[in-house]
Motif scaffolding. Sequence first.
Motif, short mmCIF file in Angstrom:
data_model
loop_
_atom_site.label_atom_id
_atom_site.label_comp_id
_atom_site.label_asym_id
_atom_site.label_seq_id
_atom_site.Cartn_x
_atom_site.Cartn_y
_atom_site.Cartn_z
N GLU A 48 38.88 46.29 47.79
CA GLU A 48 40.40 45.09 47.87
C GLU A 48 40.41 44.08 47.07
N TYR A 49 39.55 44.30 46.58
CA TYR A 49 39.65 43.17 44.70
C TYR A 49 40.13 43.58 43.74
N GLN A 50 40.46 45.26 44.28
CA GLN A 50 41.81 45.88 43.34
C GLN A 50 43.35 45.32 43.67
N ALA A 51 43.26 45.88 45.20
CA ALA A 51 44.88 44.96 45.30
C ALA A 51 44.87 43.21 45.23
N TYR A 52 43.59 42.61 45.48
CA TYR A 52 43.86 41.14 45.44
C TYR A 52 44.12 40.61 43.94
N SER A 53 43.68 41.16 43.09
CA SER A 53 43.59 41.36 41.12
C SER A 53 44.62 41.13 40.36
N GLU A 54 45.58 41.82 41.67
CA GLU A 54 47.18 41.88 41.21
C GLU A 54 47.70 40.98 42.24
N LYS A 55 47.53 40.80 42.73
CA LYS A 55 48.36 39.57 43.28
C LYS A 55 48.01 38.04 42.80
N SER A 56 46.51 38.02 42.26
CA SER A 56 45.81 36.61 42.20
C SER A 56 45.28 36.45 40.86
N PRO A 57 45.75 37.44 39.76
CA PRO A 57 44.57 37.17 38.23
C PRO A 57 43.06 36.56 37.82
N GLY A 58 44.10 35.09 38.51
CA GLY A 58 43.44 33.78 37.83
C GLY A 58 41.97 33.76 38.73
N GLY A 59 42.13 34.40 39.59
CA GLY A 59 40.97 34.29 41.37
C GLY A 59 40.63 35.16 41.78
#
Length: 464
Positions: A328-339
């Motif tokens: 899930e981190y991969q998808a999340y990182s695309e939306k919020s690189p900082g967090g």
Amino acid sequence: MTANFSDVDLQVISKIQYKNGYKPGDEIGYTNINGEWERIGYLYQTIDNRDTGLYTYMVTDRPVSSEADFEQVKSVHVFYRGSEGFLSLITDNAAFKKDWYENDFPTAWQIVNKIKEEYTPQLIDASNVLNESMKQFPNAYFDLDGHSLGGMDGQFALSEVKEPERIRSAVFMNAPGLAPILTPEHMKWTQQVKNRTVQFYDRYDIVQKFGNLELYGLDSHYSDLKTLAMNPRASGYIRNRLLEEQWEKYTRPMDTVGRLVMIDAKRVDFVSQHIYGGQQFDSYGRLLLSNTIQNDDLILKEWRKSVELYDQLYAKGVIKKIAQIRREYQAYSEKSPGGAKIYLDLGVASVLIDGVRALLSDNVQRIHLDLDRMLAQAEEIWAETQAQLVQFAPTLGIMEANAHLSGCGSSYSSVVGPIQEFVDKQKQVLLSLEVEYMELLTSIKNNATELWQTDSNNAARINF
């Protein structure tokens, strides 16, 4: 592979990588120290890449006949085979050249000169095979085995593994250390599996000297030893003692992939030394360890405990949850690189904390049961004592029996009382520790959540 294997079993398991003639679906296993057959799994695939020289067995916990079986596999054992022997100069010259000229020699040169970011085709292939297999078997954990070049393949694969939480254990023998040529990012990645990775080091194995130990504290005494050792008039005994015993005072383990365990090796011929020949075992199948430079017994014990803890967390579903969070981190990182990184760390921390909390509760309950069982056994002993006295003196009633026992210094309070007192005290201590530990876990989780929330709020304010 379980955490109950003996040290000698580890060697026998490692040798599987050199056996030929296996076919897909064959049962793979070994005869343990007790003479019993232990199944590791079933051969799923033999990877024989003639372009890179990589030779690997993929063994699954159940037969795999179609893609429908992929998600049912719970464990995969990866055997990375070492270099082809010198006989292959005649029998398979191409394979020999791939291993030695395109992988062994270039990697040894890089290790000596600490050349980073240049990796041989076989190391890269070993990494790709592991990551592809993890995609193929999404619900499985992985055990790695490698000897010599196979150990280097395994080390590099760990430095690039996409889901390190799915590595249950890694065992490498007689393998040079790759740490000197790995980048800081590679080494940082291996830290996630460090406690579950063990490398066995034989000081008499010339091949293994590359990348595992370093010299330090060199002084005039060391120079004198070196001069004497190189003197052609010195006896072989003197040279051996100086080179292999005295110089040990000036060596220490380097930073490694996993934990380095130094064995108490015996000396054999050059070839046999490298092919497990230096390992010695006691009558219980325990490997004799050095314990001269470091506490090797403790390191190996901690490795076993780490594997046991992994098994407990896997049984609780913790490992599967962590793997899902990383995906899930991969998808999340695309939306919020900082967090994204904090999101990943928070998710893993939260799942681990919940898993540890569940294990704690289980262990507390088990200890409570053990304490209750102890008290019940004391009660049974007292009741049996009364019954035996009445049996041998049938004219006595239970009251008279108790009176006679009391006169002999035995009573319910003297037999059961101390046990009852001990059990009550231990339960109080257990309750206190449980409450304290639960509060600590809750505090850690709350602090991590607060950190993530603060980071998210700050990122939102600057439209990051």
